[in-house]
Design a protein around this motif. Structure first.
Motif, PDB file in Angstrom:
ATOM      1  N   ALA A  46      -5.348  10.267 -11.419  1.00 58.50           N
ATOM      2  CA  ALA A  46      -6.522   9.443 -11.128  1.00 58.50           C
ATOM      3  C   ALA A  46      -6.945   8.582 -12.319  1.00 58.50           C
ATOM      4  O   ALA A  46      -7.679   7.611 -12.137  1.00 58.50           O
ATOM      5  N   VAL A  72      -4.258   3.327  -9.805  1.00 56.09           N
ATOM      6  CA  VAL A  72      -3.885   4.515  -9.036  1.00 56.09           C
ATOM      7  C   VAL A  72      -5.131   5.301  -8.659  1.00 56.09           C
ATOM      8  O   VAL A  72      -6.026   5.497  -9.484  1.00 56.09           O
ATOM      9  N   THR A  73      -5.216   5.746  -7.410  1.00 57.50           N
ATOM     10  CA  THR A  73      -6.223   6.699  -6.974  1.00 57.50           C
ATOM     11  C   THR A  73      -5.501   7.986  -6.580  1.00 57.50           C
ATOM     12  O   THR A  73      -4.280   7.997  -6.401  1.00 57.50           O
ATOM     13  N   ALA A  74      -6.254   9.072  -6.458  1.00 52.11           N
ATOM     14  CA  ALA A  74      -5.584  10.353  -6.208  1.00 52.11           C
ATOM     15  C   ALA A  74      -6.526  11.338  -5.535  1.00 52.11           C
ATOM     16  O   ALA A  74      -7.750  11.255  -5.695  1.00 52.11           O
ATOM     17  N   GLU A  75      -5.930  12.262  -4.789  1.00 48.12           N
ATOM     18  CA  GLU A  75      -6.694  13.333  -4.149  1.00 48.12           C
ATOM     19  C   GLU A  75      -5.830  14.583  -4.012  1.00 48.12           C
ATOM     20  O   GLU A  75      -4.605  14.503  -3.949  1.00 48.12           O
ATOM     21  N   LEU A  84       1.601   5.285  -0.527  1.00 45.42           N
ATOM     22  CA  LEU A  84       1.086   6.650  -0.534  1.00 45.42           C
ATOM     23  C   LEU A  84       2.153   7.538  -1.155  1.00 45.42           C
ATOM     24  O   LEU A  84       3.256   7.692  -0.607  1.00 45.42           O
ATOM     25  N   ALA A  92       3.882   6.784  -9.659  1.00 43.86           N
ATOM     26  CA  ALA A  92       2.727   5.928  -9.351  1.00 43.86           C
ATOM     27  C   ALA A  92       2.447   4.952 -10.488  1.00 43.86           C
ATOM     28  O   ALA A  92       2.068   3.801 -10.246  1.00 43.86           O
ATOM     29  N   TRP A 108      -4.949  10.099   5.415  1.00 44.02           N
ATOM     30  CA  TRP A 108      -4.897   8.674   5.724  1.00 44.02           C
ATOM     31  C   TRP A 108      -4.783   8.449   7.228  1.00 44.02           C
ATOM     32  O   TRP A 108      -4.141   9.241   7.934  1.00 44.02           O
ATOM     33  N   HIS A 168      -1.754   5.451  -4.069  1.00 45.24           N
ATOM     34  CA  HIS A 168      -2.623   6.610  -3.907  1.00 45.24           C
ATOM     35  C   HIS A 168      -1.766   7.864  -3.942  1.00 45.24           C
ATOM     36  O   HIS A 168      -0.812   7.995  -3.161  1.00 45.24           O
ATOM     37  N   SER A 193      -0.589  -1.067  -4.783  1.00 45.53           N
ATOM     38  CA  SER A 193      -1.755  -0.192  -4.743  1.00 45.53           C
ATOM     39  C   SER A 193      -1.277   1.207  -4.385  1.00 45.53           C
ATOM     40  O   SER A 193      -0.720   1.421  -3.308  1.00 45.53           O
ATOM     41  N   ARG A 228       0.869  -1.177   0.000  1.00 45.06           N
ATOM     42  CA  ARG A 228       0.000   0.000   0.000  1.00 45.06           C
ATOM     43  C   ARG A 228       0.907   1.229   0.000  1.00 45.06           C
ATOM     44  O   ARG A 228       1.545   1.534   1.001  1.00 45.06           O
TER      45      ARG A 228
END
Length: 257
Positions: free
Chosen positions: A80, A85-88, A46, A56, A97, A67, A65, A44
């Motif tokens: 994103a 890949v996820t993103a914010e 970050l 990423a 987190w 983010h 995984s 995981r």
């Protein structure tokens, strides 16, 4: 110009590590050093300050995984869309987190964009907070000698720029004199010290590009393929040499929470 304005208007971040010879060298060596430290897929990750997902993308392809957290909305939108890949939008100093929720945290940009030591300390503390015990932190920094080596090699070191080069050598405060936004440039010992102060352990600091990177830039992109293998070998030979580590344009620190 603010950091967000710079990345919105002045640069295409997803090509930064491809458009110059030393950027291509930095990218290859960063991949090499990260992969050397991470054992097996399924982590995981970050990616704090991960921009458009340049790192990423390959980390997700390796089976992790990922983010991305970045202050630039345009970067987040691009990241994103990457598979796996996820993103914010977010700030390295205040991550969303929960505690002990990441196996790996990347700080590939925050430590040079955060020019005040207290802000860098907060970003490192947040990275530690979200890392599980035994998790890995990768922290990148720009080398203090970058502009002296760049301008001394490409012929641009002249009277008008020398005071700015001297200032960054003496203080680490970079004023933008060879492009880029104002930033903090580290020495290898300074980067190690910031991580030690934060309570991290098993810290290793590597010179990323080694001393050959300015010569690659002067030779030009057309010569890159012919010269990169020698530059990579040189970088590996002296990656932790105390007498040459500060010749790298970037450092990468690897530490255990």
């Amino acid at each position: 110009m603010t950091l967000v304005e710079h990345y919105d208007t002045e640069t295409t971040e997803n090509t930064r590590l491809l458009r110059s010879p030393h950027g291509r060298l930095e990218f290859r060596r960063t991949q090499e050093l990260v992969r050397r430290a991470i054992s097996g897929p399924g982590k995981r990750v970050l990616d704090v300050g991960g921009a458009t997902g340049v790192h990423a993308r390959w980390l997700a392809a390796d089976g992790h995984s990922v983010h991305v957290v970045d202050p630039v909305a345009g970067h987040v939108a691009e990241a994103a869309h990457l598979e796996g890949v996820t993103a914010e939008v977010g700030d390295a100093r205040a991550l969303t987190w929960p505690d002990s929720s990441a196996d790996v945290v990347l700080l590939m940009g925050p430590l040079y964009h955060l020019t005040e030591s207290g802000d860098r300390a907060q970003a490192i503390a947040e990275a530690r907070r979200v890392l599980r015990p035994g998790g890995l932190l990768f922290a990148a920094a720009i080398g203090r000698y970058l502009s002296a080596m760049e301008t001394g090699t490409n012929g641009q070191l002249a009277d008008h720029i020398t005071p700015s080069v001297e200032a960054v050598l003496n203080t680490g405060r970079y004023d933008g004199h060879v492009g880029f936004v104002p930033a903090h440039f580290h020495t290898a010992d300074e980067l190690r010290g910031e991580l030690e102060t934060a309570g991290l352990s098993e810290i290793s600091v590597y010179g990323v590009e080694g001393p050959a990177w300015p010569a690659l830039d002067v030779a030009g992109i057309d010569e890159f393929d012919a010269r990169v293998d020698a530059a990579l070998r040189c970088a590996r030979l002296v990656e932790q040499d105390p007498l040459l580590i500060n010749a790298s344009a970037h450092f990468l620190a690897v530490a255990v929470n």
